[in-house]
Design a protein around this motif. Structure first.
Motif, PDB file in Angstrom:
ATOM      1  N   GLU A 118       7.161   1.484  16.504  1.00 38.66           N
ATOM      2  CA  GLU A 118       6.014   1.640  15.626  1.00 38.66           C
ATOM      3  C   GLU A 118       4.717   1.225  16.325  1.00 38.66           C
ATOM      4  OE1 GLU A 118       7.911   0.959  11.797  1.00 38.66           O
ATOM      5  OE2 GLU A 118       7.854   2.953  12.648  1.00 38.66           O
ATOM      6  N   ALA A 138       0.727   4.151  -2.723  1.00 41.12           N
ATOM      7  CA  ALA A 138       0.510   5.551  -2.364  1.00 41.12           C
ATOM      8  C   ALA A 138       1.575   6.427  -3.020  1.00 41.12           C
ATOM      9  CB  ALA A 138       0.541   5.715  -0.849  1.00 41.12           C
ATOM     10  N   PRO A 175      13.812   2.341   3.039  1.00 40.22           N
ATOM     11  CA  PRO A 175      13.835   2.687   4.468  1.00 40.22           C
ATOM     12  C   PRO A 175      13.030   1.704   5.318  1.00 40.22           C
ATOM     13  CG  PRO A 175      13.332   4.608   3.136  1.00 40.22           C
ATOM     14  CD  PRO A 175      13.314   3.436   2.210  1.00 40.22           C
ATOM     15  N   ASN A 176      11.991   1.104   4.724  1.00 45.28           N
ATOM     16  CA  ASN A 176      11.171   0.177   5.495  1.00 45.28           C
ATOM     17  C   ASN A 176      11.836  -1.177   5.705  1.00 45.28           C
ATOM     18  OD1 ASN A 176       9.038   1.833   6.054  1.00 45.28           O
ATOM     19  ND2 ASN A 176       7.838   1.225   4.280  1.00 45.28           N
ATOM     20  N   HIS A 212      -6.438   1.933   4.923  1.00 45.47           N
ATOM     21  CA  HIS A 212      -5.601   1.930   6.117  1.00 45.47           C
ATOM     22  C   HIS A 212      -4.527   3.017   6.016  1.00 45.47           C
ATOM     23  CE1 HIS A 212      -7.720  -1.555   7.456  1.00 45.47           C
ATOM     24  NE2 HIS A 212      -7.552  -2.100   6.282  1.00 45.47           N
ATOM     25  N   VAL A 230      10.677   4.849  -0.227  1.00 43.44           N
ATOM     26  CA  VAL A 230       9.638   4.183   0.564  1.00 43.44           C
ATOM     27  C   VAL A 230      10.031   2.758   0.941  1.00 43.44           C
ATOM     28  CG1 VAL A 230       7.243   3.430   0.602  1.00 43.44           C
ATOM     29  CG2 VAL A 230       7.848   5.605  -0.467  1.00 43.44           C
ATOM     30  N   ARG A 255      -4.461  10.248  11.526  1.00 47.31           N
ATOM     31  CA  ARG A 255      -3.787   9.623  10.382  1.00 47.31           C
ATOM     32  C   ARG A 255      -4.611   9.819   9.112  1.00 47.31           C
ATOM     33  NH1 ARG A 255      -1.743   3.814  12.805  1.00 47.31           N
ATOM     34  NH2 ARG A 255      -1.273   4.685  14.838  1.00 47.31           N
ATOM     35  N   GLU A 314       0.817  -1.220   0.000  1.00 53.40           N
ATOM     36  CA  GLU A 314       0.000   0.000   0.000  1.00 53.40           C
ATOM     37  C   GLU A 314       0.849   1.267   0.000  1.00 53.40           C
ATOM     38  OE1 GLU A 314      -3.135   0.487   2.798  1.00 53.40           O
ATOM     39  OE2 GLU A 314      -4.556  -0.376   1.389  1.00 53.40           O
ATOM     40  N   GLU A 315       1.944   1.254   0.759  1.00 54.36           N
ATOM     41  CA  GLU A 315       2.779   2.461   0.795  1.00 54.36           C
ATOM     42  C   GLU A 315       3.386   2.726  -0.577  1.00 54.36           C
ATOM     43  OE1 GLU A 315       5.504   3.103   4.127  1.00 54.36           O
ATOM     44  OE2 GLU A 315       4.276   1.735   5.281  1.00 54.36           O
ATOM     45  N   ALA A 351      -2.042   4.050   4.623  1.00 48.28           N
ATOM     46  CA  ALA A 351      -0.792   3.826   3.895  1.00 48.28           C
ATOM     47  C   ALA A 351       0.157   5.015   4.026  1.00 48.28           C
ATOM     48  CB  ALA A 351      -1.062   3.521   2.418  1.00 48.28           C
ATOM     49  N   LEU A 352       0.236   5.580   5.223  1.00 48.31           N
ATOM     50  CA  LEU A 352       1.203   6.666   5.434  1.00 48.31           C
ATOM     51  C   LEU A 352       2.602   6.066   5.432  1.00 48.31           C
ATOM     52  CD1 LEU A 352      -0.574   8.653   8.277  1.00 48.31           C
ATOM     53  CD2 LEU A 352      -0.536   9.151   5.840  1.00 48.31           C
ATOM     54  N   PHE A 353       3.590   6.862   4.991  1.00 50.53           N
ATOM     55  CA  PHE A 353       4.973   6.384   4.997  1.00 50.53           C
ATOM     56  C   PHE A 353       5.440   6.372   6.441  1.00 50.53           C
ATOM     57  CE2 PHE A 353       4.581   8.827   0.896  1.00 50.53           C
ATOM     58  CZ  PHE A 353       4.275   7.705   0.160  1.00 50.53           C
ATOM     59  N   ARG A 354       5.662   5.165   6.969  1.00 59.84           N
ATOM     60  CA  ARG A 354       5.832   5.046   8.417  1.00 59.84           C
ATOM     61  C   ARG A 354       7.141   5.633   8.925  1.00 59.84           C
ATOM     62  NH1 ARG A 354       5.148  -1.287   8.312  1.00 59.84           N
ATOM     63  NH2 ARG A 354       4.562  -0.926   6.165  1.00 59.84           N
ATOM     64  N   HIS A 355       8.127   5.756   8.017  1.00 58.22           N
ATOM     65  CA  HIS A 355       9.417   6.251   8.489  1.00 58.22           C
ATOM     66  C   HIS A 355       9.565   7.760   8.301  1.00 58.22           C
ATOM     67  CE1 HIS A 355       9.728   5.492   4.230  1.00 58.22           C
ATOM     68  NE2 HIS A 355      10.686   6.377   4.194  1.00 58.22           N
ATOM     69  N   MET A 356       8.500   8.413   7.794  1.00 61.28           N
ATOM     70  CA  MET A 356       8.592   9.865   7.588  1.00 61.28           C
ATOM     71  C   MET A 356       7.693  10.604   8.577  1.00 61.28           C
ATOM     72  SD  MET A 356       8.247  10.230   3.488  1.00 61.28           S
ATOM     73  CE  MET A 356       8.995   9.039   2.401  1.00 61.28           C
TER      74      MET A 356
END
Lengths: 286, 353
Positions: free
Chosen positions: A274, A170, A188-189, B82, A185, B142, A166-167, B84-89
């Motif tokens: 997280e 996006a 980094p993950n 859900h 994206v 979010r 999904e990321e 889908a935000l970039f979790r590391h930013m």
């Protein structure tokens, strides 16, 4: 914890585990270092700085230096394909990635001899074009690459599958190119998992014996890696020198272990970061 | 920017997710795609965004063919279920992402990016959280970051997949009103997917009701609610009771009783389903001719302005539901276990079993 078990059972279990670890891990480890310095530190130093030993170390580093980047590219691309796309042959690729784990390393080496050796399938053609693969560095690189191929891919696939795509979707909707999406994206993950895979891959590339032994030809000063050098010295009854070189490899393993633990710790921390903070803040916000 | 969808088809394996779907979204409107899960609404949204290829059919944005256009060139804003935000930013970097990945010639300067992002964060009321990570935000926050991020690229159309699906009831209601207000402010053509009829009817200018990969009806919330075009829409919107019966010469026969169905004057003994909304159910202590059904009161819930009754039909043993205004209920003096006679002030009959 199993509360129902009696104290005696628990202590017996712990004792069995400790004795097992001592016999199979701690004792051999101690022995390696003990034997290595058996003839004194001067002999130890001489054994590891002797030209053949240095040449073996250089070759080991060279092979790892080629194999690890190659498997980095392969592992990341394979994991990316498998976890983010559904295509025909996906399961086949997954099985193929596991193949080096399933096949004995000696057999892996044999496969390359059968393929590229003087009497192998491609032997005559290679001879004609004056290309040497077997009993030379290219063969050793190939064999090591094959044996260590699964490490990075295997580490990344579950991680990337769990994170979903999904990321990435996006990012693409927002106008990012494939490369921008990967670099900004995806990478980094997966960085901690990737580092972990790299460490394991590197450790195996440096320590690989079976496959490399078959394709190397054991030419001193030319096609000997550290593990092969240890064997040669041992077979020549140069025990102290053999253990001295082995201790270098052992130290490398210990450093790898320390790095691996550090990365695992970092990985867990970023995961709890997280998952852990969110609920508490949700409560504050509500 | 209007959207025209024509004869869209999409199958997953043997399953037809979309079956000849055509749809018009007028520019600047807020449209809801409403349907049960598996009705194809999310697939339709993803095809409009370009995240999924269609097997056939076309999509036009403002008259321009976008069917084969790659996602990144479509200039759509997409809000994922859900987030889908970039979790590391950080929140700021999430919103800035779409601007930062532009090719150098069209990329805004750092100062312009900052201004745009802060403006959007102000719009979604999250200015103070710009430096937080997505994991440090609540679900509603979010969702608003995801919206700001989608709006940052000045999309031609905004697509939202179950935007309130993962939120609790109270936050949902708030965000719903907030989205409505935001849309009035920004006025970008928007399509959102939902399975919640209340959400669709309350927020949107226009509702498209989908079922089994087809569009059942599209119209304003009033139209689809007051004049459902198909049996499915009637059953899906609002609380209804349905009765299986036979239609014959403008009458529908259910068990021993008959109801008027004037629009079926031509029908000759065919199977039909009569729908009665729960608030169109009439109760009386005595029978009225043969147009009422005998029932026993099984359960009465009296909280709120509306009294909800569960009634067991004597003939056939089925349970139906009736909603009465409190004053009317009190006038009838009905209690649990009592015998009543059920009739309907309004019936809608569709052919079929």
């Amino acid at each position: 914890m199993a509360r129902g078990e009696s104290r005696a059972v628990r202590w017996t279990q712990i004792a069995v585990a400790l004795v097992f670890l001592a016999l199979t891990l701690a004792l051999p480890l101690a022995l390696v270092f003990h034997e290595a310095v058996a003839k004194g530190l001067a002999a130890y130093w001489a054994a590891i700085t002797e030209p053949d030993a240095l040449s073996a170390a250089r070759l080991t580093l060279l092979i790892a230096g080629i194999v690890v980047p190659v498997n980095l590219v392969f592992g990341v691309s394979a994991a990316w394909c498998i976890s983010k796309f559904d295509f025909p042959g996906r399961n086949l690729l997954l099985t193929l990635i596991d193949l080096p784990f399933a096949v004995s390393p000696v057999i892996s080496g044999m496969i390359f001899v059968l393929l590229f050796g003087a009497h192998g399938w491609l032997g005559p053609w290679l001879l004609e074009h004056d290309i040497t693969i077997i009993f030379a560095v290219p063969g050793m690189v190939l064999a090591t690459t094959f044996v260590t191929a699964p490490f990075i891919a295997r580490e990344l696939i579950p991680l990337m599958q769990e994170q979903g795509s999904e990321e990435e979707e996006a990012a693409i909707v927002l106008g990012a190119t494939g490369w921008q999406t990967f670099r900004r994206v995806t990478l980094p993950n997966i960085k901690w998992g990737l580092l972990y895979g790299l460490i394991l891959c590197n450790a195996r590339a440096m320590g690989e014996f079976g496959a490399v032994s078959v394709v190397s030809g054991h030419i001193r000063g030319e096609t000997n890696t550290l593990p092969l050098h240890v064997e040669i010295l041992y077979n020549e009854y140069a025990f102290a020198a053999s253990f001295a070189v082995a201790s270098v490899l052992t130290l490398l393993a210990l450093v790898t272990l320390a790095l691996k633990t550090a990365v695992e710790w970092q990985q867990r921390r970023s995961v709890t970061h997280e998952a852990g903070i969110a609920p508490s803040l949700e409560r504050i916000a509500a | 920017m209007s959207i025209q969808v024509r004869h869209l088809r999409k199958a997953f394996g043997g399953f037809a997710a979309l079956d000849d779907v055509s749809l018009d979204v007028p520019g600047g409107e807020l449209v809801a795609l409403l349907g049960p899960s598996g009705s194809g609404k999310t697939t339709l949204l993803r095809i409009i965004a370009g995240l999924e290829p269609a097997d056939g059919g076309t999509i036009h944005f403002h008259g321009e063919d976008a069917t084969g256009q790659p996602v990144r060139e479509r200039q759509v804003g997409f809000v994922f279920q859900h987030y889908a935000l970039f979790r590391h930013m950080s929140v700021f970097e999430n919103v800035a992402f779409g601007l930062r990945v532009r090719p150098r010639p069209s990329r805004p300067s750092e100062a312009e990016i900052r201004e745009t992002v802060l403006g959007l964060l102000h719009l979604v009321q999250l200015d103070v959280l710009a430096d937080r990570r997505p994991s440090e935000l609540s679900g509603g926050q979010r969702q608003r970051v995801a919206l700001a991020r989608a709006l940052a690229v000045k999309p031609k159309v905004l697509l939202l997949d179950e935007p309130f699906g993962a939120l609790d009831a109270k936050v949902r209601k708030e965000l719903r009103r907030w989205l409505r207000r935001l849309h009035e402010e920004v006025h970008v053509t928007s399509v959102f997917v939902t399975h919640d009829q209340e959400e669709a009817l309350e927020v949107s200018d226009r509702v498209v009701i989908m079922n089994e990969g087809r569009v059942e009806q599209s119209g304003t919330p009033e139209e689809v609610y007051e004049r459902p075009a198909t049996s499915f829409v009637y059953g899906f919107l609002g609380d209804v009771n349905l009765f299986h019966g036979r239609i014959h010469r403008g009458r529908v026969r259910i068990g021993e009783s008959e109801l008027d169905a004037p629009e079926w004057a031509e029908a000759r003994d065919q199977a039909g389903i009569a729908y009665v909304r729960t608030y169109d159910v009439e109760l009386a202590p005595t029978p009225s001719g043969n147009s009422s059904l005998e029932a026993l009161v099984r359960h009465v819930r009296t909280f709120g302005p509306v009294v909800r009754l569960e009634l067991d039909l004597v003939d056939g043993g089925r349970t139906i539901e009736a909603h009465l205004p409190r004053s009317r209920f009190e006038g009838l003096a009905i209690a649990k276990g009592q015998r009543v006679y059920v009739s309907a002030t309004h019936v809608r009959v569709f052919a079929g079993d």
